[in-house]
Write an enzyme that holds these catalytic residues in place. Structure first.
Site, short mmCIF file in Angstrom:
data_model
loop_
_atom_site.label_atom_id
_atom_site.label_comp_id
_atom_site.label_asym_id
_atom_site.label_seq_id
_atom_site.Cartn_x
_atom_site.Cartn_y
_atom_site.Cartn_z
N TYR A 135 8.96 -12.31 -6.15
CA TYR A 135 8.47 -11.62 -7.34
C TYR A 135 8.35 -10.12 -7.04
CZ TYR A 135 5.33 -9.70 -10.81
OH TYR A 135 4.80 -8.92 -11.80
N GLU B 271 9.65 -5.75 -14.32
CA GLU B 271 9.33 -6.95 -13.57
C GLU B 271 10.61 -7.72 -13.27
OE1 GLU B 271 5.57 -9.76 -14.23
OE2 GLU B 271 7.23 -10.28 -15.54
#
Ligand code: GDP
Ligand code: MN
Length: 404
Positions: free
Chosen positions: A127, A215
């Site tokens: 992530y 993101e």
């Protein structure tokens, strides 16, 4: 403004970031062409991805558009390998149907676009997120080995698995900080080096694009040790729109609340909420304060609406129209402090609105500041059935009582 994955990836690719690339389409008639094109570039494994402004697509469920309780297929993103026919069947089930994920609410979102992308053999998922940390006036890069899963769960249950690096915007990402992230993710060798390049470019992209959120979940290491953005979520900072005239084309109004889109067209700052007291206020701070006091008085605001400092009768009329298009609204509170905007103008706006729109709910008006007395006279002589209030508490109480 939020972007679709395929739009975000195209912007990132132009800035030299390796993304899982593909072709977006809004009609199955383009499917074969998309596959042929991808094959001509040497791609022979595919993933089919629903494009909606919400995450969790992989674990989502596709429902029939015309029959909302019938499941068409589980999963809004699927790796198909090299089976083109299977990919085609699946793609046909997505377009025009409704995808429900943990982020969409149960009404879900219609899939109007799908992205046919290169299928990648994944070794490991990570992530990566970049956003502004207002509390320290710095950008923060967050990274975790727990990619692919909901980062909210990681943050809650195992916060130590999220590495954070704060970047001073006037200095930029320093190489020791990039290395700190790479070490934190346990990377080694060529992957380590590639990641340093990846994160440096990604931070540059965040700045260049004027994003408020970037993101990548997941960023993957592929079987052949490449560092690739497999997914991309970008929110562009609307305050910088003037620097990016081309961003207008990226807007997908299907994904936005229709009332908010209309409000934007009239230069109004409107955000729909789920209460029943419509609010018309000037200034964001006063609008927030007004919402708080409505809550305190036992009511529930139906919206945030800042008519701005230059409200004209037309602005006020449009504000009324937008507030009343929400059928939950059972009363309206107008709270204007006349500083730059003059109260008499607002009063005239209320009268103009009442002439042109059928206002069927009680309206409580509090006007204070420049030309407040004139405004009161105008409203008193208008013959309109308005409830006037002097203090904000009184206004909030009166509007809540009017609901009963
Ligand atoms: P999201 O569920 O909306 O976040 O959509 P993503 O684009 O992140 O895709 C969801 C998941 O699908 C990813 O976390 C991957 O596990 C899987 N996935 C997506 N693309 C590929 C691919 O090319 N190959 C493989 N093996 N899995 C993929
Ligand atoms: Mn994702």
């Amino acid at each position: 403004m939020n972007l679709h994955e395929y739009q975000a990836k195209s912007l990132l690719k132009k800035l030299g970031i390796k993304v899982q690339d593909g072709v977006a389409l809004n009609d199955m008639q383009y499917f074969d062409g998309a596959i042929e094109y991808l094959q001509s570039t040497g791609i022979h494994k595919f993933v089919v991805k629903s494009q909606i402004h919400a995450g969790g697509r992989g674990k989502g469920v596709i429902y029939r558009k015309d029959k909302h309780d019938e499941i068409v297929v589980e999963g809004g993103v699927k790796y198909m390998g090299s089976d083109v026919q299977k990919a085609k069947d699946y793609a046909g089930k997505l377009l025009g149907n409704i995808l429900v994920t943990h982020q969409t609410g149960k009404e879900g979102k219609e899939v109007r676009t799908i992205f046919i992308a290169e299928g990648i053999d994944i070794k490991k998922e990570f992530y990566i997120g970049i956003l502004l940390d207002r509390s320290v006036s710095k950008n923060v890069i967050m990274a975790s080995t727990e990619g692919g899963v909901e980062i909210e769960t990681v943050a809650e249950k195992t916060p130590e698995k999220i590495i954070k690096v704060w970047v001073d915007p006037s200095v930029g990402l320093l190489s020791y900080q990039a290395r700190e992230l790479a070490f934190g993710l346990g990377l080694e060798g060529n992957v380590f080096k590639d990641f340093i390049k990846f994160i440096t470019k990604l931070y540059d992209a965040y700045v260049k694009l004027d994003a408020s959120l970037l993101e990548i979940n997941p960023m993957v290491i592929s079987e052949n040790d490449e560092v690739i953005a497999l997914d991309a979520k970008v929110t562009l900072d609307g305050n910088a729109d003037f620097r990016h005239k081309d961003y207008k084309d990226l807007e997908d109004t299907n994904e936005e609340e229709p009332l908010e889109t209309e409000a934007k067209a009239h230069n109004l700052n409107y955000i729909k909420l789920d209460g029943n007291v419509g609010c018309m206020v000037n200034g964001a701070g006063l609008a927030m304060g007004t919402m708080d006091l409505i809550k305190l008085a036992g009511g529930s605001p139906a919206n945030f609406l800042d008519v701005g400092g230059t409200a004209t009768p037309d602005t006020v009329e449009n504000g009324f129209r937008i507030i009343l298009s929400d059928s939950n609204v059972k009363a309206i509170l107008i709270n204007i402090f006349g500083g730059i905007v003059r109260c008499d103008r607002v009063a005239n706006g209320v009268i103009q609105a009442a002439k042109n729109i059928n206002i069927t709910v009680p309206v409580v008006v509090r006007l204070q500041g420049t030309n407040a007395e004139e405004a009161k006279k105008i409203l008193d002589n208008s013959g309109l059935n308005l409830i006037s209030a002097t203090t904000l508490e009184e206004a909030a109480q009166k509007v809540t009582e009017s609901l009963k």
